[in-house]
Design a protein around this motif. Structure first.
Motif, mmCIF file in Angstrom:
data_model
loop_
_atom_site.group_PDB
_atom_site.id
_atom_site.type_symbol
_atom_site.label_atom_id
_atom_site.label_comp_id
_atom_site.label_asym_id
_atom_site.label_seq_id
_atom_site.Cartn_x
_atom_site.Cartn_y
_atom_site.Cartn_z
ATOM 1 N N ALA A 158 0.818 -1.216 0.000
ATOM 2 C CA ALA A 158 0.000 0.000 0.000
ATOM 3 C C ALA A 158 0.848 1.260 0.000
ATOM 4 O O ALA A 158 0.427 2.311 -0.502
ATOM 5 N N SER A 159 2.054 1.187 0.540
ATOM 6 C CA SER A 159 2.923 2.366 0.607
ATOM 7 C C SER A 159 3.316 2.867 -0.777
ATOM 8 O O SER A 159 3.749 4.016 -0.919
ATOM 9 N N GLN A 160 3.148 2.020 -1.803
ATOM 10 C CA GLN A 160 3.548 2.418 -3.155
ATOM 11 C C GLN A 160 2.375 2.867 -4.022
ATOM 12 O O GLN A 160 2.584 3.367 -5.127
ATOM 13 N N TRP A 161 1.153 2.696 -3.556
ATOM 14 C CA TRP A 161 -0.010 2.944 -4.389
ATOM 15 C C TRP A 161 -0.132 4.393 -4.845
ATOM 16 O O TRP A 161 -0.668 4.665 -5.918
ATOM 17 N N TYR A 162 0.348 5.315 -4.033
ATOM 18 C CA TYR A 162 0.091 6.729 -4.315
ATOM 19 C C TYR A 162 1.300 7.440 -4.924
ATOM 20 O O TYR A 162 1.313 8.658 -5.039
ATOM 21 N N GLU A 163 2.284 6.654 -5.310
ATOM 22 C CA GLU A 163 3.480 7.204 -5.948
ATOM 23 C C GLU A 163 3.610 6.754 -7.394
ATOM 24 O O GLU A 163 4.609 7.006 -8.045
ATOM 25 N N LEU A 164 2.585 6.069 -7.895
ATOM 26 C CA LEU A 164 2.653 5.497 -9.228
ATOM 27 C C LEU A 164 2.448 6.550 -10.307
ATOM 28 O O LEU A 164 1.730 7.525 -10.111
ATOM 29 N N LYS A 165 3.078 6.321 -11.458
ATOM 30 C CA LYS A 165 2.927 7.230 -12.584
ATOM 31 C C LYS A 165 1.709 6.806 -13.410
ATOM 32 O O LYS A 165 1.804 6.001 -14.335
ATOM 33 N N PHE A 211 -5.750 1.667 -12.537
ATOM 34 C CA PHE A 211 -5.399 1.375 -11.141
ATOM 35 C C PHE A 211 -6.009 2.470 -10.272
ATOM 36 O O PHE A 211 -5.609 3.631 -10.343
ATOM 37 N N ASN A 212 -7.009 2.084 -9.486
ATOM 38 C CA ASN A 212 -7.724 3.039 -8.642
ATOM 39 C C ASN A 212 -7.560 2.630 -7.180
ATOM 40 O O ASN A 212 -8.270 1.743 -6.697
ATOM 41 N N PRO A 213 -6.624 3.248 -6.442
ATOM 42 C CA PRO A 213 -6.386 2.861 -5.050
ATOM 43 C C PRO A 213 -7.444 3.449 -4.119
ATOM 44 O O PRO A 213 -8.178 4.377 -4.497
ATOM 45 N N PRO A 214 -7.539 2.931 -2.900
ATOM 46 C CA PRO A 214 -8.473 3.515 -1.936
ATOM 47 C C PRO A 214 -8.167 4.996 -1.721
ATOM 48 O O PRO A 214 -6.994 5.390 -1.649
ATOM 49 N N HIS A 219 -5.074 11.680 -0.378
ATOM 50 C CA HIS A 219 -5.190 11.250 -1.778
ATOM 51 C C HIS A 219 -6.658 11.005 -2.106
ATOM 52 O O HIS A 219 -7.115 9.857 -2.174
ATOM 53 N N PRO A 220 -7.423 12.071 -2.312
ATOM 54 C CA PRO A 220 -8.846 11.904 -2.642
ATOM 55 C C PRO A 220 -9.024 11.363 -4.056
ATOM 56 O O PRO A 220 -8.096 11.384 -4.871
ATOM 57 N N PHE A 221 -10.211 10.896 -4.344
ATOM 58 C CA PHE A 221 -10.538 10.388 -5.671
ATOM 59 C C PHE A 221 -10.318 11.466 -6.714
ATOM 60 O O PHE A 221 -10.790 12.593 -6.580
ATOM 61 N N SER A 222 -9.616 11.116 -7.775
ATOM 62 C CA SER A 222 -9.260 12.106 -8.796
ATOM 63 C C SER A 222 -10.099 11.985 -10.064
ATOM 64 O O SER A 222 -9.878 12.710 -11.028
ATOM 65 N N GLY A 223 -11.054 11.061 -10.074
ATOM 66 C CA GLY A 223 -11.902 10.919 -11.252
ATOM 67 C C GLY A 223 -11.306 9.943 -12.250
ATOM 68 O O GLY A 223 -10.293 9.300 -11.975
ATOM 69 N N PRO A 224 -11.921 9.809 -13.413
ATOM 70 C CA PRO A 224 -13.062 10.594 -13.888
ATOM 71 C C PRO A 224 -14.393 10.120 -13.330
ATOM 72 O O PRO A 224 -14.622 8.930 -13.160
ATOM 73 N N ASN A 311 -12.874 4.989 -4.292
ATOM 74 C CA ASN A 311 -12.627 3.653 -3.763
ATOM 75 C C ASN A 311 -12.665 3.734 -2.244
ATOM 76 O O ASN A 311 -11.747 4.267 -1.611
ATOM 77 N N LEU A 312 -13.724 3.208 -1.662
ATOM 78 C CA LEU A 312 -13.921 3.265 -0.212
ATOM 79 C C LEU A 312 -13.545 1.954 0.464
ATOM 80 O O LEU A 312 -13.807 1.782 1.662
#
Length: 330
Positions: A158-165, A211-214, A219-224, A311-312
C-alpha cells in the motif's frame, strides 16, 4: 528502412495504407491541426496496428508529411503483426479478410452463446451486461504482473499505491504486452461482443489499464466521474465499451459506475445534453456501481454516462479496458 516498411513492401501492402489511409490523415491535419484525429477509420487502423489512440495520434503529428517516419515511429512499439497489416489492407481496399481471420470468425460463429437471453434483455433495457469469467485467474494475474512491471512497483504494498505514474487520475498507459495481447484475443470475449454487434467481423481495441487505489484524506478520488466518450459534433451511433476486473471488485471499491437505461434517453434528447456533460450531475438519474469478480467483464452501451467512483474499500481496483467493434465503412 524499418522492419515495418520491409514487411509492408514484402507483403505488397504499402500502396493501400499510404495512398488511402495516410493521405486521409494529411487532409485532416490540414483542416483540423489540433492534434486530434476524429475519424472512426483512424481509430480502427490504430487498433489494428496495435497502438493506442494517443500513440497513433502522436506518431501522425510527429511525422506530419512522412509516411516512412510514421512507420518508424510505430515500429518502435514492436506491436504490429503481419496478419493485422493484411487485415488493414483488406478493410481499406474492400477485399476479403485473410483466410486465418475468416476461419476465426467461423469459429466464433460456431461457439455456444456467451450471453443468455436474460443477459440480452438486460442489455436492451439497461444498456450494460456482465460477462462472467471472461478471463481466468491465471490470465488476470499475468496482466496484473504486466501492470506492476510497467509501473515498477509492488502492487501488494500500500505504501507504493500513491506514488505510481498514472495519467488522468487512474489510467495506466500500458498498451503493448504479451499478457494484454492474450487477453484481447480471448474467444469468449469475442463471442459476447459478436452477439451485441450481430457480426463476428470485429477488431479489438488497443487500450490501457487502470489502477484506482483507496482514497485517503491526502489522496482523494481524482476521477473521472460520470461522463461520455462521445463526439457530439457528429451523429451518434451505436457503440460499445468494456472493462475487465482483474481482481474481485466490490461496488464500493471504485467499481465502474453507469446510469442504467440512459441510452434510451440520450438517443431522444441529444441536443439537451450536447456540450453540457460537465454541468450535469448524472448521479441524479440513478447511477449504479457494478461490482464483479476477478475475470468478469462489464460491457456497456457508449450512450451510458459512465466513470469510476471513489474507492472506499481497502484494496485497489485493477482493470484492463477491452472493446470490440466492426471496422467502419471507408
Amino acid at each position: 528502412m524499418t522492419s515495418l516498411e520491409n514487411t509492408l513492401q514484402r507483403l505488397g501492402l504499402t500502396s493501400a495504407l499510404e495512398n488511402t489511409w495516410w493521405q486521409h490523415t494529411q487532409l485532416l491535419n490540414a483542416t483540423a491541426p489540433e492534434r486530434t484525429l476524429d475519424s472512426e477509420v483512424d481509430r480502427a487502423v490504430f487498433d489494428l496496428l496495435g497502438v493506442s489512440q494517443h500513440q497513433g495520434i502522436s506518431a501522425v503529428y510527429a511525422n506530419t508529411t512522412s509516411f516512412e517516419g510514421f512507420l518508424a515511429h510505430i515500429a518502435q512499439f514492436n506491436c504490429t503483426t503481419e496478419l493485422n497489416l493484411e487485415r488493414v489492407n483488406a478493410y481499406l481496399t474492400g477485399e476479403p479478410q485473410p483466410a486465418a481471420i475468416r476461419q476465426l470468425f467461423d469459429e466464433i460463429a460456431a461457439m455456444p452463446d456467451v450471453l443468455t437471453e436474460q443477459d440480452l434483455q438486460q442489455w436492451q433495457e439497461e444498456g450494460y451486461v456482465v460477462v462472467k469469467q471472461a478471463l481466468d485467474l491465471k490470465q488476470c494475474d499475468a496482466v496484473i504482473k504486466a501492470i506492476a512491471g510497467f509501473l515498477n512497483a509492488d502492487l501488494s504494498q500500500a505504501s507504493q499505491w500513491y506514488e505510481l505514474k498514472v495519467s488522468a487520475g487512474i489510467m495506466v498507459d500500458l498498451i503493448q504486452h504479451p499478457a494484454l495481447t492474450q487477453a484481447r484475443n480471448i474467444k469468449r470475449i469475442h463471442k459476447a461482443y459478436s452477439q451485441l454487434w450481430n457480426t463476428e467481423d470485429l477488431i479489438v481495441s488497443s487500450d490501457r489499464c487502470g489502477f484506482n487505489p483507496p482514497q485517503t484524506p491526502v489522496h482523494p478520488f481524482s476521477g473521472p466521474d460520470l461522463h461520455w466518450d462521445l463526439n457530439f459534433s457528429k451523429p451518434l451511433k451505436f457503440g460499445t465499451q468494456g472493462i475487465v476486473y482483474l481482481t474481485d471488485t466490490a461496488p464500493e471499491q471504485g467499481a465502474l459506475t453507469v446510469v442504467p437505461g440512459f441510452h434510451h434517453q440520450l438517443a431522444k434528447q441529444v441536443e439537451e445534453y450536447k456540450g453540457k456533460q460537465n454541468e450535469i450531475d448524472f448521479h441524479q438519474f440513478g447511477s449504479k456501481a457494478i461490482g464483479a469478480n476477478a475475470g468478469d467483464m462489464v460491457i456497456w452501451h457508449q450512450f451510458l454516462p459512465h466513470g469510476s467512483r471513489p474507492n472506499l474499500a481497502e484494496l485497489p481496483r485493477i482493470v484492463h479496458y477491452i472493446n470490440m467493434y466492426p471496422f467502419p465503412q471507408v
